[in-house]
Write a protein that holds these residues in place. Structure first.
Motif, PDB file in Angstrom:
ATOM      1  N   VAL A 114       1.396  89.117   1.806  1.00  0.00           N
ATOM      2  CA  VAL A 114       1.665  87.742   1.392  1.00  0.00           C
ATOM      3  C   VAL A 114       0.441  87.232   0.633  1.00  0.00           C
ATOM      4  CG1 VAL A 114       3.230  87.235   3.304  1.00  0.00           C
ATOM      5  CG2 VAL A 114       0.783  86.886   3.608  1.00  0.00           C
ATOM      6  N   PRO A 115       0.585  86.164  -0.166  1.00  0.00           N
ATOM      7  CA  PRO A 115      -0.569  85.622  -0.893  1.00  0.00           C
ATOM      8  C   PRO A 115      -1.667  85.145   0.057  1.00  0.00           C
ATOM      9  CG  PRO A 115       1.492  84.742  -1.777  1.00  0.00           C
ATOM     10  CD  PRO A 115       1.841  85.469  -0.511  1.00  0.00           C
ATOM     11  N   THR A 116      -2.906  85.365  -0.347  1.00  0.00           N
ATOM     12  CA  THR A 116      -4.039  85.011   0.528  1.00  0.00           C
ATOM     13  C   THR A 116      -5.121  84.226  -0.208  1.00  0.00           C
ATOM     14  OG1 THR A 116      -5.089  87.159   0.077  1.00  0.00           O
ATOM     15  CG2 THR A 116      -3.675  86.997   2.032  1.00  0.00           C
ATOM     16  N   THR A 117      -4.774  83.610  -1.320  1.00  0.00           N
ATOM     17  CA  THR A 117      -5.758  82.846  -2.078  1.00  0.00           C
ATOM     18  C   THR A 117      -6.387  81.763  -1.210  1.00  0.00           C
ATOM     19  OG1 THR A 117      -4.505  83.221  -4.111  1.00  0.00           O
ATOM     20  CG2 THR A 117      -6.135  81.447  -4.139  1.00  0.00           C
ATOM     21  N   GLY A 118      -7.708  81.733  -1.181  1.00  0.00           N
ATOM     22  CA  GLY A 118      -8.414  80.711  -0.434  1.00  0.00           C
ATOM     23  C   GLY A 118      -8.589  81.001   1.042  1.00  0.00           C
ATOM     24  N   LEU A 119      -8.090  82.134   1.508  1.00  0.00           N
ATOM     25  CA  LEU A 119      -8.212  82.495   2.918  1.00  0.00           C
ATOM     26  C   LEU A 119      -9.316  83.525   3.106  1.00  0.00           C
ATOM     27  CD1 LEU A 119      -4.423  82.825   3.834  1.00  0.00           C
ATOM     28  CD2 LEU A 119      -5.889  80.794   3.947  1.00  0.00           C
ATOM     29  N   LEU A 132      -0.369  83.631   9.894  1.00  0.00           N
ATOM     30  CA  LEU A 132      -1.106  82.463   9.426  1.00  0.00           C
ATOM     31  C   LEU A 132      -1.207  82.469   7.903  1.00  0.00           C
ATOM     32  CD1 LEU A 132      -2.626  79.886  10.133  1.00  0.00           C
ATOM     33  CD2 LEU A 132      -4.736  81.233  10.201  1.00  0.00           C
ATOM     34  N   ALA A 133      -1.415  83.646   7.322  1.00  0.00           N
ATOM     35  CA  ALA A 133      -1.474  83.727   5.864  1.00  0.00           C
ATOM     36  C   ALA A 133      -0.175  83.243   5.226  1.00  0.00           C
ATOM     37  CB  ALA A 133      -1.774  85.162   5.425  1.00  0.00           C
ATOM     38  N   ALA A 134       0.953  83.543   5.877  1.00  0.00           N
ATOM     39  CA  ALA A 134       2.255  83.189   5.327  1.00  0.00           C
ATOM     40  C   ALA A 134       2.648  81.746   5.606  1.00  0.00           C
ATOM     41  CB  ALA A 134       3.324  84.118   5.888  1.00  0.00           C
ATOM     42  N   THR A 135       2.075  81.127   6.642  1.00  0.00           N
ATOM     43  CA  THR A 135       2.591  79.828   7.098  1.00  0.00           C
ATOM     44  C   THR A 135       1.559  78.707   7.137  1.00  0.00           C
ATOM     45  OG1 THR A 135       2.169  80.334   9.446  1.00  0.00           O
ATOM     46  CG2 THR A 135       4.296  81.017   8.536  1.00  0.00           C
ATOM     47  N   HIS A 136       0.331  78.947   6.716  1.00  0.00           N
ATOM     48  CA  HIS A 136      -0.712  77.925   6.895  1.00  0.00           C
ATOM     49  C   HIS A 136      -0.381  76.621   6.179  1.00  0.00           C
ATOM     50  CE1 HIS A 136      -2.534  78.382   2.847  1.00  0.00           C
ATOM     51  NE2 HIS A 136      -2.154  79.631   2.961  1.00  0.00           N
ATOM     52  N   GLN A 137       0.439  76.692   5.119  1.00  0.00           N
ATOM     53  CA  GLN A 137       0.783  75.461   4.397  1.00  0.00           C
ATOM     54  C   GLN A 137       1.540  74.482   5.288  1.00  0.00           C
ATOM     55  OE1 GLN A 137       1.551  78.558   3.406  1.00  0.00           O
ATOM     56  NE2 GLN A 137       0.987  78.879   1.252  1.00  0.00           N
ATOM     57  N   LYS A 138       2.269  75.006   6.286  1.00  0.00           N
ATOM     58  CA  LYS A 138       3.032  74.137   7.192  1.00  0.00           C
ATOM     59  C   LYS A 138       2.126  73.245   8.041  1.00  0.00           C
ATOM     60  CE  LYS A 138       5.603  76.481   9.829  1.00  0.00           C
ATOM     61  NZ  LYS A 138       6.482  77.369  10.638  1.00  0.00           N
ATOM     62  N   TYR A 139       0.889  73.668   8.198  1.00  0.00           N
ATOM     63  CA  TYR A 139      -0.021  72.978   9.107  1.00  0.00           C
ATOM     64  C   TYR A 139      -1.095  72.202   8.351  1.00  0.00           C
ATOM     65  CZ  TYR A 139       2.267  76.365  12.133  1.00  0.00           C
ATOM     66  OH  TYR A 139       3.206  77.123  12.788  1.00  0.00           O
ATOM     67  N   ALA A 140      -0.712  71.635   7.188  1.00  0.00           N
ATOM     68  CA  ALA A 140      -1.687  70.954   6.332  1.00  0.00           C
ATOM     69  C   ALA A 140      -2.348  69.777   7.040  1.00  0.00           C
ATOM     70  CB  ALA A 140      -1.004  70.479   5.049  1.00  0.00           C
ATOM     71  N   ALA A 141      -1.601  69.059   7.883  1.00  0.00           N
ATOM     72  CA  ALA A 141      -2.185  67.903   8.571  1.00  0.00           C
ATOM     73  C   ALA A 141      -3.303  68.338   9.515  1.00  0.00           C
ATOM     74  CB  ALA A 141      -1.101  67.153   9.339  1.00  0.00           C
ATOM     75  N   LEU A 142      -3.103  69.451  10.203  1.00  0.00           N
ATOM     76  CA  LEU A 142      -4.146  69.963  11.098  1.00  0.00           C
ATOM     77  C   LEU A 142      -5.304  70.544  10.297  1.00  0.00           C
ATOM     78  CD1 LEU A 142      -1.921  71.742  13.797  1.00  0.00           C
ATOM     79  CD2 LEU A 142      -3.015  69.491  13.956  1.00  0.00           C
ATOM     80  N   ARG A 143      -4.971  71.203   9.193  1.00  0.00           N
ATOM     81  CA  ARG A 143      -6.007  71.860   8.398  1.00  0.00           C
ATOM     82  C   ARG A 143      -6.930  70.854   7.727  1.00  0.00           C
ATOM     83  NH1 ARG A 143      -5.335  76.124   3.295  1.00  0.00           N
ATOM     84  NH2 ARG A 143      -7.563  76.668   3.212  1.00  0.00           N
ATOM     85  N   GLU A 144      -6.497  69.624   7.574  1.00  0.00           N
ATOM     86  CA  GLU A 144      -7.370  68.642   6.943  1.00  0.00           C
ATOM     87  C   GLU A 144      -8.681  68.493   7.716  1.00  0.00           C
ATOM     88  OE1 GLU A 144      -7.329  63.980   5.383  1.00  0.00           O
ATOM     89  OE2 GLU A 144      -5.516  64.887   6.253  1.00  0.00           O
ATOM     90  N   HIS A 145      -8.607  68.691   9.041  1.00  0.00           N
ATOM     91  CA  HIS A 145      -9.812  68.492   9.856  1.00  0.00           C
ATOM     92  C   HIS A 145     -10.242  69.737  10.637  1.00  0.00           C
ATOM     93  CE1 HIS A 145      -9.792  64.248   8.923  1.00  0.00           C
ATOM     94  NE2 HIS A 145      -8.509  64.187   9.251  1.00  0.00           N
ATOM     95  N   TYR A 146      -9.370  70.711  10.731  1.00  0.00           N
ATOM     96  CA  TYR A 146      -9.701  71.945  11.447  1.00  0.00           C
ATOM     97  C   TYR A 146      -9.737  73.135  10.497  1.00  0.00           C
ATOM     98  CZ  TYR A 146      -8.855  70.197  16.266  1.00  0.00           C
ATOM     99  OH  TYR A 146      -8.915  69.549  17.477  1.00  0.00           O
ATOM    100  N   ASP A 147     -10.647  74.058  10.763  1.00  0.00           N
ATOM    101  CA  ASP A 147     -10.475  75.422  10.259  1.00  0.00           C
ATOM    102  C   ASP A 147      -9.359  76.042  11.098  1.00  0.00           C
ATOM    103  OD1 ASP A 147     -12.669  75.022   8.620  1.00  0.00           O
ATOM    104  OD2 ASP A 147     -14.039  76.189   9.876  1.00  0.00           O
ATOM    105  N   LEU A 148      -8.281  76.477  10.455  1.00  0.00           N
ATOM    106  CA  LEU A 148      -7.212  77.157  11.185  1.00  0.00           C
ATOM    107  C   LEU A 148      -7.573  78.628  11.301  1.00  0.00           C
ATOM    108  CD1 LEU A 148      -4.032  75.553   9.560  1.00  0.00           C
ATOM    109  CD2 LEU A 148      -5.444  74.712  11.458  1.00  0.00           C
TER     110      LEU A 148
END
Length: 504
Positions: free
Chosen positions: A53-58, A108-124
């Motif tokens: 899956v795409p991993t840009t920025g990970l 996580l690589a495939a689904t991290h976009q779903k958790y944008a609200a958490l990612r704003e303040h956490y490293d996922l």
């Protein structure tokens, strides 16, 4: 266990449910809090490569942990980890586990976009639990072994079928022992929880903030039990009862598969079904096909369409209407004697191509789940399998049959080569931090009564219910559930006792 494929890594649940880095060993007996300090070892982060899956920025990395946390001499395990760095003002790291099958890096690589609200303040952050993905994956279930499993008839009630099926199941267990014998005694949730504490230390966190889904809810509970003073803000979604036996787990999954199959039949009849004029007739046609395939598999080139492959296509009924269209057509063709279309559908579910099986197919999570469940849970004896199968087939005549894709943990764990260790099913959190447990009221794979038991075992667990059928209410469950999860993980707001969210 989770149905998985490289294109869509988390599909409807069909079995469960389907979990770092250091120098100081962390020792604890089952149910005993671990207080020994964990020494942090840095993770060398770099751009992720080689994922489907795409991993840009990970960022990805490895962290070395002891194979045996009580005795560091037997060797080490390199745990694969992944990080999606915070996009806004960072407050810390949130470790995530997505349940049965492991493979946290790819998911996580495939689904991290779903958790944008958490990612704003956490490293996922996620990881491949030991025995999965790129962390010493279980070396069992060779392509030839899986082919033989699907070539024999499912079920153990008939003496001839029982002999053949148990022979091939035992061969699968022996392969696990031969290929992963050093790991098998250290593959339970207790071992993974200790790995996760090493990960916490390596991330520079004093406490573990955590989101665990399905089987990941058990991991969170075990972690909090072993490390009560290091439990931070923890949310356990699609909560499971860690004390359920292997048989009890599979009973739930049989019910889930049966309900999805009944939805398929109802849809088929409503729109005009090639299998029958009503659900009773359509079901009889399908059950008749399976029994016919037991007696005489359909020849497809140099292969055969057998009953286990046909059942595998029915397990996929949880995938919804687009899949149902293909399933109906191909079942009807098989009933008329044309086996290739249905066998091709089974191969697609299994990720079988060029005589090999993709690790993200429906069977791909079996080695990891076998290592965890057979190590942690109460398991049956071989002599009891006919009786157990009779109980399961009263729930579902189709999915109650023991096969490579239905209730397979039962015969595998009955023949597993290492003893049970109760640590991985022992949850009794006594630390100060509340732990939020979420349950979807219509999720048959993770029933609310079992999530409530998990919450009670946590002592200070807070149960939140969701009115829908999602296996994992966050984030798809709407603003109420999002408010609960994000309110606690981001702001420390503990939901009120009895909180319930409507279906979105």
């Amino acid at each position: 266990m989770i149905l998985r494929s490289p294109k869509s890594l988390v599909l409807p649940v069909v079995a469960a449910l389907g979990l770092l880095p250091a120098t100081a060993a962390v020792a604890a007996t089952a149910g005993t809090a671990t207080t020994t300090a964990t020494t942090a070892t840095a993770i060398s982060w770099a751009a992720c490569t080689g994922l489907p899956v795409p991993t840009t920025g990970l960022e990805c990395g490895k962290l070395t942990v002891p194979l045996d946390h009580d005795r560091p001499n037997p060797g080490t395990v390199d745990v694969a980890v992944i990080r999606a760095k915070a996009t806004g003002t960072r407050t810390g790291s949130l470790v995530m586990n997505f349940g049965g099958g492991g493979d946290g890096v790819v998911i996580l690589a495939a689904t991290h976009q779903k958790y944008a609200a958490l990612r704003e303040h956490y490293d996922l952050v996620s990881f491949d639990p030991r025995g999965s993905g790129d962390t010493s994956p279980m070396a069992c279930g060779s392509d030839a072994t899986i082919d033989r499993l699907f070539a024999v008839n499912p079920g153990v009630r008939n003496p001839a079928d029982r002999k053949a099926f148990l022979r091939e199941t035992a061969a699968f267990a022996r392969e696990c022992e031969k290929g992963s014998g050093k790991l098998l005694p250290h593959a339970g949730m207790g071992d993974t929880a200790r790995d996760m504490d090493r990960l916490r230390a390596a991330l520079g966190e004093n406490k573990l903030n955590y989101y665990g889904l399905s089987l990941g809810s058990v991991l969170g509970g075990v972690y909090a039990t072993l490390h009560p003073q290091r439990a931070g803000r923890i949310v356990l979604d699609a909560g499971l009862n860690p004390r359920q036996s292997v048989v009890e787990v599979e009973k739930q999954l049989v019910r889930t598969s049966q309900l999805s199959y009944e939805d398929f039949l109802a849809w088929c009849v409503e729109k005009g079904c090639d299998l029958g004029k009503d659900t009773k007739e359509a079901n009889s046609a399908v059950e008749g096909l399976i029994e016919q395939l037991k007696r005489k598999p359909l020849k497809v080139g140099d292969r055969r369409l057998g009953a286990s492959s046909a059942i595998t296509t029915l397990v996929g009924a949880g995938n919804g209407v687009e899949y149902w269209k293909e399933l109906e057509t191909r079942l009807a063709q098989a009933i008329k004697g044309e086996g290739k279309p249905l066998l091709d559908l089974a191969d697609g579910m299994l990720g079988r191509q060029d005589n090999t099986y993709d690790p993200f197919g429906i069977f791909g999570s079996v080695p990891y789940n076998s290592g965890v469940y057979c190590r942690d849970r109460e398991r049956p004896a071989v002599r009891d399998l006919p009786r157990i199968e009779a109980e399961l087939t009263r729930i579902s005549p189709i999915f109650g049959q023991l096969s490579p894709t239905t209730a397979f943990l039962i015969p595998v764990c009955a023949q597993w080569p290492v003893p049970v260790d109760p640590e991985g099913r022992t949850v009794k959190h006594t630390g100060p931090a509340p732990i939020v447990v979420i349950s979807s009221e219509k999720d048959t794979a993770a029933p609310t009564q079992e999530a409530a038991k998990l919450a009670r075992q946590l002592t200070n667990g807070v149960l939140v219910t969701y009115g829908g059928n999602l296996h994992g209410a966050y984030p798809a469950g709407g603003p109420c559930i999002a408010g609960v999860v994000e309110g606690y993980l981001l702001n420390g707001k503990v939901p009120a006792k009895g909180t319930s969210c409507p279906a979105a």
